[in-house]
Every structure is written in structure tokens, then in C-alpha cells.
Design a protein around this motif. Structure first.
Motif, PDB file in Angstrom:
ATOM      1  N   TRP A 184       1.119  -1.364  -0.001  1.00  0.00           N
ATOM      2  CA  TRP A 184      -0.026   0.061   0.297  1.00  0.00           C
ATOM      3  C   TRP A 184       0.825   1.124  -0.156  1.00  0.00           C
ATOM      4  O   TRP A 184       1.368   1.667   1.328  1.00  0.00           O
ATOM      5  N   ALA A 185       0.703   2.081  -1.018  1.00  0.00           N
ATOM      6  CA  ALA A 185       2.178   3.394  -0.901  1.00  0.00           C
ATOM      7  C   ALA A 185       0.879   4.156  -2.464  1.00  0.00           C
ATOM      8  O   ALA A 185       0.066   4.005  -2.759  1.00  0.00           O
ATOM      9  N   PRO A 186       1.479   5.545  -1.667  1.00  0.00           N
ATOM     10  CA  PRO A 186       0.947   6.857  -2.500  1.00  0.00           C
ATOM     11  C   PRO A 186       0.996   6.689  -4.019  1.00  0.00           C
ATOM     12  O   PRO A 186       2.306   5.878  -4.672  1.00  0.00           O
ATOM     13  N   GLY A 187       0.142   6.631  -4.847  1.00  0.00           N
ATOM     14  CA  GLY A 187       0.601   6.843  -6.629  1.00  0.00           C
ATOM     15  C   GLY A 187       1.802   7.938  -7.242  1.00  0.00           C
ATOM     16  O   GLY A 187       2.018   8.489  -6.303  1.00  0.00           O
ATOM     17  N   THR A 188       2.591   6.957  -7.773  1.00  0.00           N
ATOM     18  CA  THR A 188       3.220   7.638  -9.074  1.00  0.00           C
ATOM     19  C   THR A 188       4.814   8.021  -7.803  1.00  0.00           C
ATOM     20  O   THR A 188       5.120   7.049  -7.741  1.00  0.00           O
ATOM     21  N   ILE A 189       5.187   8.779  -7.159  1.00  0.00           N
ATOM     22  CA  ILE A 189       5.680   9.066  -6.192  1.00  0.00           C
ATOM     23  C   ILE A 189       6.558   7.502  -5.348  1.00  0.00           C
ATOM     24  O   ILE A 189       7.170   6.999  -4.956  1.00  0.00           O
ATOM     25  N   GLY A 190       4.884   6.859  -4.974  1.00  0.00           N
ATOM     26  CA  GLY A 190       5.386   6.055  -4.004  1.00  0.00           C
ATOM     27  C   GLY A 190       5.553   4.684  -4.827  1.00  0.00           C
ATOM     28  O   GLY A 190       6.432   4.056  -4.100  1.00  0.00           O
ATOM     29  N   SER A 191       4.960   4.263  -5.839  1.00  0.00           N
ATOM     30  CA  SER A 191       5.362   2.633  -6.956  1.00  0.00           C
ATOM     31  C   SER A 191       6.776   3.235  -6.958  1.00  0.00           C
ATOM     32  O   SER A 191       7.856   2.543  -7.368  1.00  0.00           O
ATOM     33  N   ILE A 192       7.050   4.594  -7.487  1.00  0.00           N
ATOM     34  CA  ILE A 192       9.073   4.522  -7.817  1.00  0.00           C
ATOM     35  C   ILE A 192       9.582   4.357  -6.812  1.00  0.00           C
ATOM     36  O   ILE A 192      10.460   4.727  -6.950  1.00  0.00           O
ATOM     37  N   THR A 193       8.973   4.805  -5.227  1.00  0.00           N
ATOM     38  CA  THR A 193      10.045   4.890  -4.154  1.00  0.00           C
ATOM     39  C   THR A 193       9.946   3.998  -4.284  1.00  0.00           C
ATOM     40  O   THR A 193      11.566   2.841  -3.773  1.00  0.00           O
ATOM     41  N   TRP A 194       8.974   2.622  -4.021  1.00  0.00           N
ATOM     42  CA  TRP A 194       9.146   1.136  -4.094  1.00  0.00           C
ATOM     43  C   TRP A 194      10.243   0.914  -4.735  1.00  0.00           C
ATOM     44  O   TRP A 194      11.008  -0.038  -4.120  1.00  0.00           O
ATOM     45  N   LEU A 195       9.790   1.454  -6.264  1.00  0.00           N
ATOM     46  CA  LEU A 195      11.109   0.275  -7.021  1.00  0.00           C
ATOM     47  C   LEU A 195      12.202   0.610  -7.077  1.00  0.00           C
ATOM     48  O   LEU A 195      13.278   0.065  -7.005  1.00  0.00           O
ATOM     49  N   SER A 196      12.260   1.978  -6.458  1.00  0.00           N
ATOM     50  CA  SER A 196      14.380   2.232  -6.352  1.00  0.00           C
ATOM     51  C   SER A 196      14.707   1.429  -5.060  1.00  0.00           C
ATOM     52  O   SER A 196      15.780   1.184  -5.211  1.00  0.00           O
ATOM     53  N   ARG A 197      14.258   1.169  -4.473  1.00  0.00           N
ATOM     54  CA  ARG A 197      14.382   0.403  -2.917  1.00  0.00           C
ATOM     55  C   ARG A 197      14.180  -1.293  -2.875  1.00  0.00           C
ATOM     56  O   ARG A 197      14.639  -1.714  -2.369  1.00  0.00           O
ATOM     57  N   ASN A 198      13.588  -1.140  -4.360  1.00  0.00           N
ATOM     58  CA  ASN A 198      13.311  -2.772  -4.302  1.00  0.00           C
ATOM     59  C   ASN A 198      13.808  -3.209  -5.558  1.00  0.00           C
ATOM     60  O   ASN A 198      13.304  -4.353  -5.778  1.00  0.00           O
ATOM     61  N   GLU A 199      14.944  -2.772  -6.242  1.00  0.00           N
ATOM     62  CA  GLU A 199      15.178  -3.631  -7.617  1.00  0.00           C
ATOM     63  C   GLU A 199      15.496  -4.999  -7.045  1.00  0.00           C
ATOM     64  O   GLU A 199      15.560  -5.631  -8.446  1.00  0.00           O
ATOM     65  N   ALA A 200      16.134  -5.430  -6.329  1.00  0.00           N
ATOM     66  CA  ALA A 200      16.533  -6.767  -6.282  1.00  0.00           C
ATOM     67  C   ALA A 200      15.900  -8.051  -6.343  1.00  0.00           C
ATOM     68  O   ALA A 200      15.469  -8.584  -6.486  1.00  0.00           O
ATOM     69  N   THR A 201      14.508  -7.315  -5.946  1.00  0.00           N
ATOM     70  CA  THR A 201      13.753  -7.940  -5.285  1.00  0.00           C
ATOM     71  C   THR A 201      12.808  -8.516  -6.946  1.00  0.00           C
ATOM     72  O   THR A 201      12.328  -9.965  -6.899  1.00  0.00           O
ATOM     73  N   LEU A 202      12.827  -7.623  -7.587  1.00  0.00           N
ATOM     74  CA  LEU A 202      12.079  -7.586  -9.319  1.00  0.00           C
ATOM     75  C   LEU A 202      12.999  -8.755 -10.062  1.00  0.00           C
ATOM     76  O   LEU A 202      11.568  -9.117 -10.289  1.00  0.00           O
ATOM     77  N   PRO A 203      13.936  -9.365 -10.259  1.00  0.00           N
ATOM     78  CA  PRO A 203      13.981 -11.040 -10.814  1.00  0.00           C
ATOM     79  C   PRO A 203      13.475 -11.836 -10.171  1.00  0.00           C
ATOM     80  O   PRO A 203      12.685 -12.919 -10.136  1.00  0.00           O
ATOM     81  N   ARG A 204      12.616 -11.877  -9.065  1.00  0.00           N
ATOM     82  CA  ARG A 204      11.967 -13.133  -7.964  1.00  0.00           C
ATOM     83  C   ARG A 204      10.436 -12.710  -9.087  1.00  0.00           C
ATOM     84  O   ARG A 204       9.291 -13.198  -8.403  1.00  0.00           O
ATOM     85  N   ILE A 205       9.984 -11.428  -9.049  1.00  0.00           N
ATOM     86  CA  ILE A 205       8.619 -11.027  -9.074  1.00  0.00           C
ATOM     87  C   ILE A 205       8.000 -12.459 -10.316  1.00  0.00           C
ATOM     88  O   ILE A 205       8.461 -12.335 -11.617  1.00  0.00           O
ATOM     89  N   HIS A 206       7.037 -13.217 -10.094  1.00  0.00           N
ATOM     90  CA  HIS A 206       6.356 -14.211 -10.941  1.00  0.00           C
ATOM     91  C   HIS A 206       5.134 -13.334 -11.722  1.00  0.00           C
ATOM     92  O   HIS A 206       5.413 -14.202 -12.434  1.00  0.00           O
TER      93      HIS A 206
END
Lengths: 438, 438, 438
Positions: free
Chosen positions: B214-236
Motif C-alpha cells: 500500500w503506497a501513494p500513487g506514482t511517487i510511491g511506486s517509484i520510491t518502492w521500485l527504487s528501493r526494491n530493484e533486487a526484488t524484481l527478478p523474483r517477481i513471477h
């Protein structure tokens, strides 16, 4: 203004109409001489007997006069009345013949009794007269005197080129044939529209280098290709373009490859016009595009016409005359070709320099600051360009996918380039050309 | 029971509705606190000024009160009546203004004179009031006193996660935004449906690991993605899921890739429902799926809504209220999400261990013994699974090709696994994930 | 003549009809013996107990007599009246039973009360009688005496092959089953049409080697495949062909690959016929094509029938009799198979030896000499063959692209071959076969 340019092109057709052209000879030279007063032409003469792939440049044909007289000395058919009256490449003859023998050398169109057909015999020695079917009625008292004062001698095949140099050595080729006698749509319409297009391009600073070729059909394109194999890898896009003066809808015939840049661009331009248009797959019958599309050449050259060859009644007859082509159709055809050039020139391929999430457009003044309402078309275009600029998509791909017009997408890309959010990169489909340029 | 769960989710929306959320501030914290009573949440605070890709976490915004009074001291607009009355991120103001100046800060919807619009100005300092167009009539005797007691200070952006651990580290991501003030469908419906889905998954033993954000729109997903790049390859597979409470048909917007596992699964599930549904291609405008689909992220995350953003009249206005969402729609949306999870979990990929000719099912008790009549659906499903289990097809591929339902195919595969006629193998489309797990 | 061959094939069906065939036993041997009088057959006997992939060759079954008598000694059912009366592979029985027990061994078709159903129990010991539903009325005074004098003993499974050697070792396979008792369309129609096709091919000099196999269904194709794995890489094309005597439209079921040469050829031939025809994708239920299309075999073998198995009412019942198949349908089916062979044989792949521009056909006498009018179909065909003979397209590809018929394209290619303008080359889809031949 478009009416002015239409009139100007039509007047040139009127001037060139009486000349008796063929695949060689002085008619072609006169025609190229006149076109050379519009754009600077380099004229090439290729001697009789030159081997060009599987073919040989034929003897040069010229004609002074030709007629048939009846037993009373009345002229029944006279070449001076119409250059179509003599079958092209007719051998010389001066003989008195009975009807039974003469009639084997007469060509008519019974289904169009007022029209003179167009016939040729380039590669087999023969002679013939073409005439309106209803004029057969004049042939009463034989025998008939038949005279063709033509010559078939060693000489040369003539073609001409003009090149407009651009920022890159990658070339766009416009090819048209110049071998038909007094026929307006086929091929004078193409001859004059391409001359005007070349003149206009010469006034600008294009990205690509543009090459225009006027040459006789078939043997001319084969000759040009046999002498320009080294040019082929530089061809970014090409069009054989003729039949541009009638009222019919545009027909684009795809390249052999079917998905070349020129195919994409012409299909896009025809679709954005408020006109019906038809797309045809490549086939090995037609005009010179079939040489460019032969398996050993396979150049990305399509064909743009209005009504295609053989698809209108007047085709290859005296009814393809000054009434059949109109200034406004010539002007419209020129407009479509100029739009094709505009899209070819503008269709770049880019890399988004901030590909992780959206870049913040607002801080660069590229996006409205009050959120909550819907973005404008320009902002949509920027988002699409950023999204698809992954080096694999061109602006045209982006237009197709987004449904946006080319100009708004091109403008958006320019804004993003200026803001440092895009880098230009080579279109992946033209990787081989990139190397050539370095 | 499905009515009960619908009522439960609706009641939570009712509770959260009055809170004034924005992209930062205490409204988000209160909301997450309440959701945290349903599922355990890890709350993250990201300080103002943190660089997140091309963006910067903004100052934190909070608001105490806001109103406009006329010359008589009568309150014309009061923030206490509706959190939409103040443009989000309005700077503080305390001034007396004439109408000409004030009206530039007032936002209305003339086409819906009873509704209050939703407006924001996150990245440009500004202030504003939003009101029903017909309330403009109250503005008679100026000057007007305008007060907004808000603060814009260094603070933090708040988001929260819950993770349900599964048998594999491969993750399924559910993402939703939490930044809208008193708007029910956008975004409270998503907030409560995903909370209930997370709670239910936490009671089981799933194959995949499930992450809810649960995160604010746009700036929230950008913030989450910038802190979770290592998680991305695990996303099925992943879904941005919001707009789940209205009566409209489901709309699935494909991932950038267009053919990811989540695309296949959601399309399959929507097709098997007795409901109309629409499939949309990826486009770079919408909700947070556009960050997941940016060219440098390209994560397999689609978007599931009922009526999409901007496609209903009440969108981003006070008419997106407690009447616009219904318990039964929330329950139905939850059901579709649970079926998506069920198919994601069940969709394996196998290798037939007896691939040369059919194995003899009869001797294993898997096939009827009296021949001559037609086989049953279960037997058909076994034949299809054996035929297509060549390591290149998933059970979903088998359903699509055979026309059989997922459950009968899944059951058939289970029987064949038990009989030793199948081995599980990695889906070829997720080869890279297999290595991660070892 | 086509009526004669139809009659000839029909007469052979009539002769073979009474024989009680099963998956093993003397009925198969008698049938193959009679077919062997038309084409030379190599008969193979595979002993009981032989392991064939996941299966085991079963005991051999033979039957002498079988009947049911009532308490008065009246015969209610007698195997001598119809070979369908006994469930195939019935174990021996000689017992006196009450109705309650007997009726569990009786099979009828209540929806077609006059027809005897066809039932088998190959892999589970059981016995049964099949009868017309309306004959149940005869069963009045019990108890009933039930006699089946059958034997289930170690013996062998019988199949037969004939091979017509061609210029190349690449094989075309025709496979059909021979295990059904007194049923005409399924499978006698296939048995006799393939025998006639083999006989006719034996009179010629084909390019490919043709292999015809008559074997019991399922266990027979599994047995053949387990003994002929080395043959599989040589299979250029194959057809399981049965159900060829009814009046229904042709149905072609594609190979597992879906785009094999046999798929292309049969689809083309069915399309050029003045007949309705239907194309079906591969599925793992049907006849022996499902063994050829199992994931570990994956041979390019499709299936050609008229009305498919299970799609006509008379299927697997005594109504599939001598009235259900007609000489003219058998002859028409033979004609389609012969055309398939003709196109398979003729479908070459070539390289244009003069690929740069068109070769000059006129100087080789291959093109009309008077230009200006439209070329003929033969000339069109030559241009298409030259254009597409780039080693990547077969003549069938050229037909599909050009819309021209196979014969005119084949003739054009022959003319171009004779003129040295084409070289034959391996079809790129069969590269692996080329190596085998050297």
C-alpha cells in the motif's frame, strides 16, 4: 499554389507528349534534355552490346517517317499524326503489299474502335502499324504501299540521374521509366512529378541522400542495377513511382520483403490521407519494382501508382492522353510523395535516458502541474515516446501502437531530445547501414 | 458468506472514508494503521529529499483546517465538511481577497454542478479550494477571508507491506495506492479488498510468496521500485489492483510484455467467469502499472480494475462516495482475485515420463476398460496433459488448446503425477527464476 | 474407369466383411492374406509378451462359436449370424445363468434398437454379447445357457507391410488399422483403398519410397513404432487413412507439428477439390495418428478420413455395413490420395540460377515476343517460380502466394529447369533428410 504546381507539371506533359520515345533513341534524349532544365541531370549512355546481367543492350532505334498509302496514293495511316501508329522497334520497310499480307502487321483494339493500341517488338525483328479499329474501313483498294523509315544500329541506351546530397550517405531512390511514346499517364505523369519532387528536395537540407533515375523500362532498370550493385546496400528506401496523373485511388505495391521501412511509411501515409487507397503484395509482374525485388537484388523498393498498370481501360492506348491526366491529380500525387519524404526523414529511433520509471516531466516544464484531470495529447505523446524508446521501436511504431499522429509524436520526441531524455540511436532494422556511415 | 465478506470490506471503507489522505502525511499513516489491524504491516518511512530515480521525495503535507468566509463572517466552504474541499498539497494561506483574485483558486465541475472535484498540486507551490459549482452562488459580498492551516515540512513518505511466505521465493505482487482523500472506489475499494485477500492467503500454505504493498500513487511506486530493484527478478506475476467496488465490468490491462504469466492467467480467469470483461493493451498512462512497465523496469505486472480510471463520470469527484461502491461488487472482485491466485498456484509445467506413444492408462486404473465407446472428460484431460507435457507447455496452455477447464486438467495432472507418468519441471518462460532458487 | 476401380474395391470389402477380426488372431491373418493377393505383403508376427514401449503384446484371441439359448433350447443370439455379437476378447464361458446375472453381460444401443453395438475388452478379462436392443424381447424363459468357445493363449500379434521403392530413401507412410470385425467403413474401406493405392504406385517409378502398413489399432501402431524407431527420421510425410467409403466430406486432422509437408499438401489438395472439406487440429484422441503424434515420437503423420470416427451415427455398430459404403465414394477417396501423392512427388524446391533481375525469357523462347499486352498464365507462373526460387520456398509455397494452380506451376518449373534457369535444392524444412541420403 498546389493548383499552380499542378498546372506547371501538366504543361510539361503537354510539351513532352508528341515525342516518340522508345527504350533507346533520340526521343529519350529529347525528353531527358527537357527534364534537365528543371533539375540538373547526369545523362548516361550505355553502348549497344553491353552485357547487363542476363540481358544485352540492344541496337538503338530511331524513326523518321512511316505511312501506308492505298492504290490511289492516299495516306491511310501516317506516323506524323500519332507516335503510337508504329510498333516500337519496327524494322525499316518499303514495300507494296496485298491486304492478306498487310493485315498481319496491323494492330487494333476491336473493343475500343476509336483508340490506337500501343505495341512493341524490342527483341524480335518485326514491323507493325497500330490504328483505330474503325479506320480499318479506309483500307479499300489495294495493293498498299508501306513505308517505315527507321534505323536499328549500334548506338546506346540512355538514362539519367540526379542526386540530392543529404546529411547521411543512406539513400532514398525514386525510379521511373521514360520509354513510352505519346502516352500521358504512363509514363509522362511520373516523369514530371518526380522532376518537381527532385527540384523541391534540392532546395532543402535533407537527412537522407535522394537519387532520382529516369530510364527505359525493364532493360533500363536492369542496366542501372548492373552498374550500381555497390549502391544497393546504401538504399534505405525506394519507390518506383509512375501513373500519377489519373483520378484513381492510390495503390501501393509492397517490396519483396513486405515489411521494409518504405512499406511502413507509405502504408502509414496512405492511411492518414482522407483518400481511399489499396495495398498490394509484391508480385513479379508490373513495372521496374520487379527487378528491384528479384531474389538476387532484393532491394527495399516498393511501387506507388494511382490506378495500377493494366487496371484502367485507357492503359497502353491513345486514350491515355492529355484529357486522361489532370493538374489537380498530379499536384495531389506530388503532395503524397512529399509527405512520404517527410515521414521517412522524421522517423527516428531513440533510447530513453531515464528508463527506470517515468522521468519527472513537470520539473522540466513538460507537463501540466495541476493533477487530477486528464493529460493533453502532447503529454500522452511524450509518455508513449518515453515508454517505447527502448532502441527497438521507431516513431512510426509508436504512432501505430498509440494511435497518435506522426506530427505530434515527432514534436514530442523533439521536446524530449531537447530535455536530454532521449538519445538518438540506429534503427535496429538498419544496423548494417550504421557501419557504412562510420 | 460472500455477503458477509462484502459487508465487512464495505464497513472498513466507511470507516476510512472521512480521512484526508495525500501522497504523504498523517492521513496515510492513520489509514495504514487501520489496515494493519487486519494483516500485519511493515510500515516504511522514506525521508523528504530522498532521491528515487529521477524524482525526489517531497516535503510532507498535513492540514488542520481550511475555510472561506464572506464579509459577514459566514463560512462558505469548510474543509471539515469534506476532505476534497482543499486542493491536496495546498500551501498555507491566511488572507482577505477580492473575488477576482479568489476565483482563480476555486475549482468546480460545471457539467456536474453538485459534485466537488478532486485536485492536487504536489510539485508546484499553490493553493486552492474545490467545491460544487452551484455553491458559487453563495459567494456574494466580498472581500473573502481565506484560511488554509496546512504545513509543508521535511518529514517522510509512508508506505506499508505485508508478505505471506510461500514454498518458493518467487513472488506474486499486489500493489495499490493509498493517497486519495475521501474517494471510495478510487482508492479505498482496492485498499480493503487487497487487505482481505492478504489476510486469507496468510491462513494457507501457498506455493508462491505473496507481497502486498500500500503506497501513494506514482511517487510511491517509484520510491518502492527504487528501493526494491533486487526484488524484481523474483517477481513471477503482479497486479496493480484498484477500482474494485463499482458495478462495472472487469478491465484487465496487460503488462508491457503482453504475454506474461499474469496476462495469461487473468485473461483465462476473466474468460471463464459468467461476466463481460475487457482486455486492454499496455499504455503508459493510468495507475502505478506504468512504472512497472517503464522500459528500464519491465516487470510482469498488469492492472485489474472494474471500470477503469477516467472511464466513469464520478471519477475524481465527490460522487465517488459510499453510494457508488457496493458490498456485493467488493465480494465479487475478491472472488476473481482469489481465482487468479488459484490458477497461478496450480499452473504447473510437466514432462511426460513415457513420451513414446501413449502410456497404458488402463493397467494403472486410470482408464475405463470396455473399449468402443467414447472416453470421458477426465480421460480426455489425461490424454491432453500427456500429449502436451513436453516441458514446453503449461497446464494453462493445455486448457487453451484443448478447450477443457482448468480444474479438470489440474486434477488429471495430479492423477498422472501420482502414477509417475509426469515429472514437474520449470516453466521454460521462467528459466531465470529456477536458478535463483537453488 | 473410376467406377470400375470403385466396384473392384467394394467387392473386396464384401469379401472381407464376414471375417471376425480383432487385435490378434486368425481373422487378421485371413484379411492380410487376401490383401496380399493385390500387393506383395511382408507379414510380421510379434510374440505374446513382447514389451512395446509401455505396453505388452497380449495373448492371442480366437473364437470358434458363441451363442445364448433359452430354457427351451432356442438360440436367442448366435455368433454365426454376426461377428459383432461377441465382445472382442471375450474369455471362454459355458454356463447356465439367470437373467439378473446374464443381463450384466449384454450390450445394446437403446437409441438405435435395430443396431448391434461393437464392444471390446482387450486388457481386462471379461465376456459379453452385443445385440440389437429390440432383441431383448426374445429373452423370456430363463435360465439361459451361455456358450463362448474362444481361446486366449500365447501366440502373436500380426501386421503386414508393403514397400514401393523410390528414387530416394525418404519415405511416405500410409498406415491403417485392421482389427475391426464386420464393420465396413471402419476399417475395411481404408484397407482396400490403401491396397489399391499401393498396387498402383508399384506400377510406377516414384521419387519417394512408399511404405504401407496394415496393423491392429493402438497396440499395432505402438508395436510397429517400437520396432521401427530407426525408420522415423526417414519419414518425409505420412497419413493414417481410414473411413474412406461413406458419403461425408473429407476431414484432415493435422500432425502434431501442424505445419509439416503432409499438412501443407493435404490442405492444398482438399482446397483445390470441388468438395467441402474440414481441417482439424491435432488432438490426442482418435486413431493411430495419436501414437505418431505422441511427444516422444512426433512424426509428420496426419490423418485423412471422410466423416471422422464418432461423428456418424452408424459408427461402431452393425449399421456400418455394406449399404453404408459405396463404390463411388471409395473411388473418389482413392483419387484424392493419388492427387496427394502427385503433389508430394512434384513439390520441389529450387534455386534461380540468374537471380539478379529477371532472366531474359524471350531469347529462350519462353515468353511471347510482342510486348504491350498482358502475359499468359504460363508466363506468370514462370515469373513467380523465378521470383520465389531462392531456396526458401517450395512450389506449393509459390502456388499459395501466387494463387496459381499446382500443375501450371509445376510445368513452369520444368520448363525453367530444362532451360537451366533453376537448380533443384533440398527443401530447407527437410535439411536433416538430405544428409541421410548421401
Amino acid at each position: 499554389m498546389s493548383e499552380d504546381v499542378g498546372k506547371k507539371m501538366y504543361d510539361l506533359i503537354e510539351e513532352l507528349y508528341p515525342i516518340c520515345r522508345s527504350i533507346t533513341g533520340d526521343g529519350v534524349r529529347q525528353t531527358l534534355d527537357r527534364i534537365g532544365s528543371i533539375v540538373p541531370l547526369e545523362v548516361h549512355e550505355v553502348p549497344t552490346g553491353t552485357q547487363v546481367f542476363d540481358w544485352t543492350v540492344p541496337r538503338e532505334w530511331n524513326i523518321e517517317e512511316a505511312f501506308i498509302e492505298d492504290a490511289n496514293g492516299d495516306r491511310l495511316i501516317d506516323f506524323r499524326d500519332h507516335s503510337l501508329h508504329v510498333m516500337s522497334y519496327s524494322t525499316p520497310v518499303d514495300a507494296v503489299l496485298e491486304w492478306d499480307e498487310l493485315c498481319q502487321h496491323l494492330h487494333t483494339l476491336p473493343e475500343h474502335p476509336d483508340w490506337i493500341p500501343y505495341r512493341t517488338s524490342y527483341y524480335e525483328d518485326n514491323w507493325g502499324f497500330c490504328l483505330a479499329h474503325h479506320d480499318l474501313g479506309r483500307f479499300k483498294a489495294g495493293p498498299f504501299r508501306v513505308v517505315i523509315r527507321s534505323s536499328l544500329k549500334d548506338g546506346s541506351l540512355t538514362y539519367a540521374e540526379t542526386v540530392v546530397s543529404g546529411a547521411t550517405a543512406r539513400e532514398v531512390l525514386f525510379f521511373n521509366h521514360v520509354c513510352h511514346p505519346s502516352l500521358c499517364n504512363d509514363n509522362l505523369s511520373g516523369n514530371v512529378v518526380l522532376a518537381e519532387l527532385a527540384r523541391r528536395l534540392g532546395e532543402g537540407q535533407p537527412k537522407f541522400t535522394y537519387r532520382f533515375v529516369w530510364a527505359p523500362g525493364t532493360i533500363g532498370s536492369i542496366t542501372w542495377l548492373s552498374r550500381n550493385e555497390a549502391t544497393l546496400p546504401r538504399i534505405h528506401a525506394g519507390l518506383v513511382s509512375v501513373l500519377l496523373g489519373d483520378a484513381g485511388p492510390f495503390h501501393y505495391k509492397r517490396t519483396r520483403r513486405g515489411t521494409a521501412e518504405i512499406d511502413r511509411v507509405v502504408e502509414f501515409v496512405l492511411e492518414e490521407q482522407p483518400l481511399d487507397a489499396e495495398l498490394l503484395d509484391f508480385s513479379p509482374y508490373g513495372y521496374d519494382e520487379r527487378q528491384f525485388g528479384s531474389p538476387g537484388i532484393d532491394a527495399p523498393v516498393g511501387r506507388l501508382t494511382r490506378t495500377p498498370n493494366g487496371a484502367y481501360e485507357e492503359y497502353h492506348s491513345s486514350a491515355d492522353n492529355l484529357d486522361f491526366v489532370r493538374p489537380e491529380h498530379l499536384a495531389q500525387s506530388l503532395g503524397v510523395l512529399e509527405r512520404i519524404v517527410e515521414v521517412l526523414e522524421g522517423n527516428g529511433c531513440y533510447r530513453n535516458t531515464q528508463p527506470k520509471c517515468e522521468p519527472q516531466l513537470g520539473k522540466r516544464g513538460l507537463y501540466g502541474s495541476t493533477g487530477g484531470s486528464q493529460p493533453k495529447q502532447r503529454e500522452h505523446a511524450m509518455l508513449w515516446v518515453l515508454s517505447m524508446s527502448d532502441t527497438k521501436h521507431s516513431l512510426l511504431d509508436i504512432c501505430t501502437k498509440s494511435g497518435l499522429g506522426f506530427d505530434v509524436v515527432r514534436d514530442a520526441a523533439n521536446d524530449l531530445l531537447a530535455a536530454g531524455l532521449l538519445n538518438e540511436c540506429a534503427d535496429p532494422r538498419h544496423g548494417e547501414l550504421k557501419e557504412l556511415e562510420t
